[in-house]
Design an enzyme around this catalytic site. Structure first.
Site, PDB file in Angstrom:
ATOM      1  N   LYS A 173     -35.984 -16.917  11.070  1.00  0.00           N
ATOM      2  CA  LYS A 173     -35.494 -18.194  10.551  1.00  0.00           C
ATOM      3  C   LYS A 173     -35.311 -19.258  12.071  1.00  0.00           C
ATOM      4  O   LYS A 173     -34.523 -18.486  13.304  1.00  0.00           O
ATOM      5  CB  LYS A 173     -34.430 -18.275  10.129  1.00  0.00           C
ATOM      6  CG  LYS A 173     -33.943 -18.995   9.487  1.00  0.00           C
ATOM      7  CD  LYS A 173     -33.461 -21.065  10.160  1.00  0.00           C
ATOM      8  CE  LYS A 173     -32.163 -20.163  11.075  1.00  0.00           C
ATOM      9  NZ  LYS A 173     -32.478 -21.721  11.766  1.00  0.00           N
ATOM     10  N   CYS A 281     -29.084 -18.501  29.280  1.00  0.00           N
ATOM     11  CA  CYS A 281     -28.375 -17.093  28.844  1.00  0.00           C
ATOM     12  C   CYS A 281     -28.112 -16.464  29.850  1.00  0.00           C
ATOM     13  O   CYS A 281     -27.080 -15.394  29.978  1.00  0.00           O
ATOM     14  CB  CYS A 281     -28.511 -16.427  27.432  1.00  0.00           C
ATOM     15  SG  CYS A 281     -29.969 -15.360  28.030  1.00  0.00           S
ATOM     16  N   GLU A 381     -18.662 -20.830  28.447  1.00  0.00           N
ATOM     17  CA  GLU A 381     -20.550 -20.583  29.137  1.00  0.00           C
ATOM     18  C   GLU A 381     -20.537 -22.195  28.812  1.00  0.00           C
ATOM     19  O   GLU A 381     -20.218 -22.973  27.543  1.00  0.00           O
ATOM     20  CB  GLU A 381     -20.712 -20.129  27.955  1.00  0.00           C
ATOM     21  CG  GLU A 381     -22.698 -19.926  27.940  1.00  0.00           C
ATOM     22  CD  GLU A 381     -23.450 -19.612  27.361  1.00  0.00           C
ATOM     23  OE1 GLU A 381     -23.716 -19.452  25.410  1.00  0.00           O
ATOM     24  OE2 GLU A 381     -24.295 -18.346  27.423  1.00  0.00           O
TER      25      GLU A 381
HETATM   26  P1  NAD Z   1     -26.519 -21.125  18.146  1.00  0.00           P
HETATM   27  O1  NAD Z   1     -25.546 -19.693  17.925  1.00  0.00           O
HETATM   28  O2  NAD Z   1     -26.172 -22.702  17.917  1.00  0.00           O
HETATM   29  O3  NAD Z   1     -27.919 -20.766  16.994  1.00  0.00           O
HETATM   30  C1  NAD Z   1     -28.481 -19.975  16.874  1.00  0.00           C
HETATM   31  C2  NAD Z   1     -29.481 -19.961  15.768  1.00  0.00           C
HETATM   32  O4  NAD Z   1     -28.006 -19.424  14.297  1.00  0.00           O
HETATM   33  C3  NAD Z   1     -30.337 -20.195  14.994  1.00  0.00           C
HETATM   34  O5  NAD Z   1     -31.056 -20.061  14.264  1.00  0.00           O
HETATM   35  C4  NAD Z   1     -29.063 -21.561  14.277  1.00  0.00           C
HETATM   36  O6  NAD Z   1     -29.452 -21.952  13.428  1.00  0.00           O
HETATM   37  C5  NAD Z   1     -28.233 -20.531  13.511  1.00  0.00           C
HETATM   38  N1  NAD Z   1     -26.992 -21.034  13.036  1.00  0.00           N
HETATM   39  C6  NAD Z   1     -25.783 -21.364  14.039  1.00  0.00           C
HETATM   40  N2  NAD Z   1     -24.852 -21.844  12.831  1.00  0.00           N
HETATM   41  C7  NAD Z   1     -25.064 -21.105  12.087  1.00  0.00           C
HETATM   42  C8  NAD Z   1     -24.475 -20.585  11.662  1.00  0.00           C
HETATM   43  N3  NAD Z   1     -23.116 -21.063  11.096  1.00  0.00           N
HETATM   44  N4  NAD Z   1     -24.686 -19.255  10.698  1.00  0.00           N
HETATM   45  C9  NAD Z   1     -25.683 -19.112  10.428  1.00  0.00           C
HETATM   46  N5  NAD Z   1     -26.427 -19.033  11.239  1.00  0.00           N
HETATM   47  C10 NAD Z   1     -26.205 -20.162  11.855  1.00  0.00           C
HETATM   48  O7  NAD Z   1     -27.375 -21.317  19.440  1.00  0.00           O
HETATM   49  P2  NAD Z   1     -28.248 -21.980  20.466  1.00  0.00           P
HETATM   50  O8  NAD Z   1     -27.074 -22.863  20.483  1.00  0.00           O
HETATM   51  O9  NAD Z   1     -29.308 -22.333  19.496  1.00  0.00           O
HETATM   52  O10 NAD Z   1     -28.846 -21.230  21.234  1.00  0.00           O
HETATM   53  C11 NAD Z   1     -27.693 -20.674  22.602  1.00  0.00           C
HETATM   54  C12 NAD Z   1     -27.176 -20.029  23.123  1.00  0.00           C
HETATM   55  O11 NAD Z   1     -27.936 -18.431  22.491  1.00  0.00           O
HETATM   56  C13 NAD Z   1     -26.315 -20.044  23.807  1.00  0.00           C
HETATM   57  O12 NAD Z   1     -25.026 -19.390  23.835  1.00  0.00           O
HETATM   58  C14 NAD Z   1     -26.939 -18.685  25.198  1.00  0.00           C
HETATM   59  O13 NAD Z   1     -26.036 -17.756  25.561  1.00  0.00           O
HETATM   60  C15 NAD Z   1     -27.140 -17.511  24.086  1.00  0.00           C
HETATM   61  N6  NAD Z   1     -28.304 -17.610  24.228  1.00  0.00           N
HETATM   62  C16 NAD Z   1     -28.358 -15.471  24.639  1.00  0.00           C
HETATM   63  C17 NAD Z   1     -28.954 -15.430  25.107  1.00  0.00           C
HETATM   64  C18 NAD Z   1     -28.963 -13.295  25.413  1.00  0.00           C
HETATM   65  O14 NAD Z   1     -30.588 -12.949  25.168  1.00  0.00           O
HETATM   66  N7  NAD Z   1     -27.852 -12.931  25.147  1.00  0.00           N
HETATM   67  C19 NAD Z   1     -30.597 -15.472  25.336  1.00  0.00           C
HETATM   68  C20 NAD Z   1     -30.702 -16.577  24.984  1.00  0.00           C
HETATM   69  C21 NAD Z   1     -29.916 -17.828  24.767  1.00  0.00           C
END
Ligand code: NAD
Length: 496
Positions: A173, A281, A381
């Site tokens: 997804k 990240c 962040e």
């Molecule tokens: P996000 O949490 O908004 O989305 C991530 C995924 O979750 C997407 O596929 C989205 O559709 C889904 N999603 C969103 N809201 C949801 C909900 N309420 N319930 C279930 N699923 C949901 O993240 P983003 O904005 O796409 O990515 C940025 C974030 O990811 C930053 O916080 C970054 O630090 C983190 N990140 C962490 C790493 C790591 O390895 N620790 C790596 C890359 C990114």
């Protein structure tokens, strides 16, 4: 308008959903595609196909599964530039950065091609007289990956190649914000020889994720994304007795010692803080200057001021736009709050404009000094090109400060002292440490080992830990009778 297809049971299908989300080019706001939120029936079809295909895929010999990964790595390399081009369009990364996004994923696929040796179990002969014990690793079944927007190639490739190489089937997804890159990745996976049904792609948001979280056939979930969402996914998934690994947000610090190489410090901070528009990240968002090192701050400010965002077609652009107008607004409001809370904004990227792209989500490089732990710009962040500096007297003070921070994804120290580096690597409560390396992302034969608030779970992404995550160990204790051993009388105790 192009609608992004779903990939169910080896077929690219148009969703029947009436709910769609726009995919926009963040440099122009042009809508380049619409991504459907899969219907309940489509989700069920994907889950059913993954469940049925598992029965046959797990029986495919391991070297044959590895060969799919070899073909896949070859195809990804052949199409690296083309995939990078899609990333540029839907996420706005510079060409070079987009190429890196694909490359770091290819390295995981190359690693997955080594799966036969990574799946080896353990053996001990003669654990008791005439008895041997040995273990196998076996796949789990249907696994799921939920990925974020910021690495649309690398992060899906952290997940499905290894899970599938282990013999699982997989439902991806992807982020609804840049689904065109993963679509291309999956087309190439099919071309590499992955049988029908091994990998499914569903699109959507919370509604579709909730279906996967509550589906008994789903055995394991890999998530990468923001803190709140990741905690929800971890709690719900584990409540439903699934394995979950959740990679979350971060606030990464670099410690600058006065004995460091100044030019290296300045150049590395600029790249690691605002590179990729700060949407990494592992970005360095805070530098902690120890003692005299703080005299280099004006030079860093000057160098950061010379960096500018721009469109990927501009070779001078250091980084691209933020992913959405909402992300830009959020970053600018945090900058405003930082000023209100008393930090000194020595470089303000709010209201940034890029000629020719008036609608882009641009934020210029931003830098704050005099930052304290209580400020929102330190606590949150920011996920934008905003760089904070803090000053302390000693290395111990720096270590204490960083260990108090709830996150633990990555950190680095710049120094010419082996003793300081050793002390830092040993005492710092962060899972990935760079010594004169600003962004220490481990290569795939290690694992991506964020700690504390940046991770929930126990087995991390790629490397040996991912193989553990995507498999179950079966331990066999075996005895073969001959006439003499069969004749010994009943054994009434638990000893062998
Ligand atoms: P996000 O949490 O908004 O989305 C991530 C995924 O979750 C997407 O596929 C989205 O559709 C889904 N999603 C969103 N809201 C949801 C909900 N309420 N319930 C279930 N699923 C949901 O993240 P983003 O904005 O796409 O990515 C940025 C974030 O990811 C930053 O916080 C970054 O630090 C983190 N990140 C962490 C790493 C790591 O390895 N620790 C790596 C890359 C990114």
């Amino acid at each position: 308008m192009k609608q992004v297809p779903l990939f169910i049971n080896g077929e690219w299908v148009d969703s029947k959903s009436t709910r769609t989300i726009d995919v926009t080019n963040p440099a122009t706001q042009e809508v380049i595609a619409k991504v459907p939120c899969a219907t309940k029936a489509e989700m069920t079809a994907a889950i059913e196909s993954a469940k049925q295909t598992f029965k046959t895929w797990k029986e495919v010999p391991v070297p044959q599964r590895a060969r799919v990964m070899m073909n896949y790595a070859y195809l990804l390399k052949k199409h690296q530039e083309e995939i990078a081009g899609i990333i540029c369009e839907e996420l706005g990364k510079t060409k070079e950065d987009a190429m890196g996004d694909v490359w770091r994923g290819i390295e995981v696929v190359e690693h997955a091609a080594n799966i036969p040796s990574m799946m080896m179990g353990e053996t001990v002969e003669n654990v008791a007289r005439n008895i041997d014990t040995y273990s196998y690793t076996q796949p789990l079944g249907v696994c799921v990956g939920i990925t974020p927007f910021n690495f649309p190639a690398m992060i899906p490739l952290w997940m499905f190649p290894l899970a599938v190489a282990c013999g699982n089937t997989f439902i991806l997804k992807p982020s609804e914000q840049d689904p065109l890159t993963p679509t291309r990745l999956v087309e190439l996976f099919e071309e590499a020889g992955a049988p029908k049904g091994v990998l499914q792609v569903v699109h959507g948001d919370k509604e579709q994720v909730d279906i996967l979280l509550n589906e008994p056939e789903v055995k394991a979930i890999s998530f990468v994304g923001s803190v709140g969402v990741g905690q929800y996914i971890y709690k719900t998934g584990t409540d439903n007795m699934k394995r979950v690994q959740a990679f979350l947000g971060a606030k990464n610090h670099m410690v600058v010692m006065p004995d460091a190489n100044k030019d290296a410090v300045v150049n590395n901070i600029v790249g690691a803080s605002v590179g990729a528009a700060g949407q990494r990240c592992m970005a360095i968002s805070v530098a902690v200057f120890v003692g005299e090192a703080q005299k280099w701050i004006p030079e860093i400010q000057q160098k950061l001021a010379s960096v500018r965002p721009g469109h990927y077609t501009d070779p001078e652009a250091a980084y691209g736009p933020q992913i959405t107008p909402q992300a830009k607004v959020r970053i600018e409001s945090l900058i405003a709050q930082g000023k209100k809370e008393g930090a000194t904004c020595v470089l303000d990227g709010s209201g940034c404009e890029v000629p020719g792209f008036p609608n882009g989500n641009w934020v210029g490089p931003t830098m704050f000094t005099d930052v304290t732990e209580e400020m929102e710009i330190y606590k949150q962040e920011i996920f934008g090109p905003v760089f904070l500096t803090m000053n302390v007297d000693t290395l111990d003070d720096a270590i204490d400060l960083i260990n108090r921070n709830p996150y633990g994804n990555g950190t680095s120290i710049f120094t010419s002292s082996g003793g300081s580096a050793r002390k830092y690597q040993h005492n710092i409560e962060v899972g990935q440490v760079g010594i004169n390396i600003p962004i220490p992302v481990p290569l795939p034969f290690f694992s991506f080992t964020g700690w504390k608030g940046s991770f929930a779970g126990d087995q991390h992404a790629y490397g040996k830990q991912a193989v553990k995550f995507y498999t179950e160990t079966k331990t066999i204790t075996s005895r073969w009778f001959d006439e003499e051993t069969a004749a010994s009388g009943p054994n009434m105790s638990i000893t062998l």
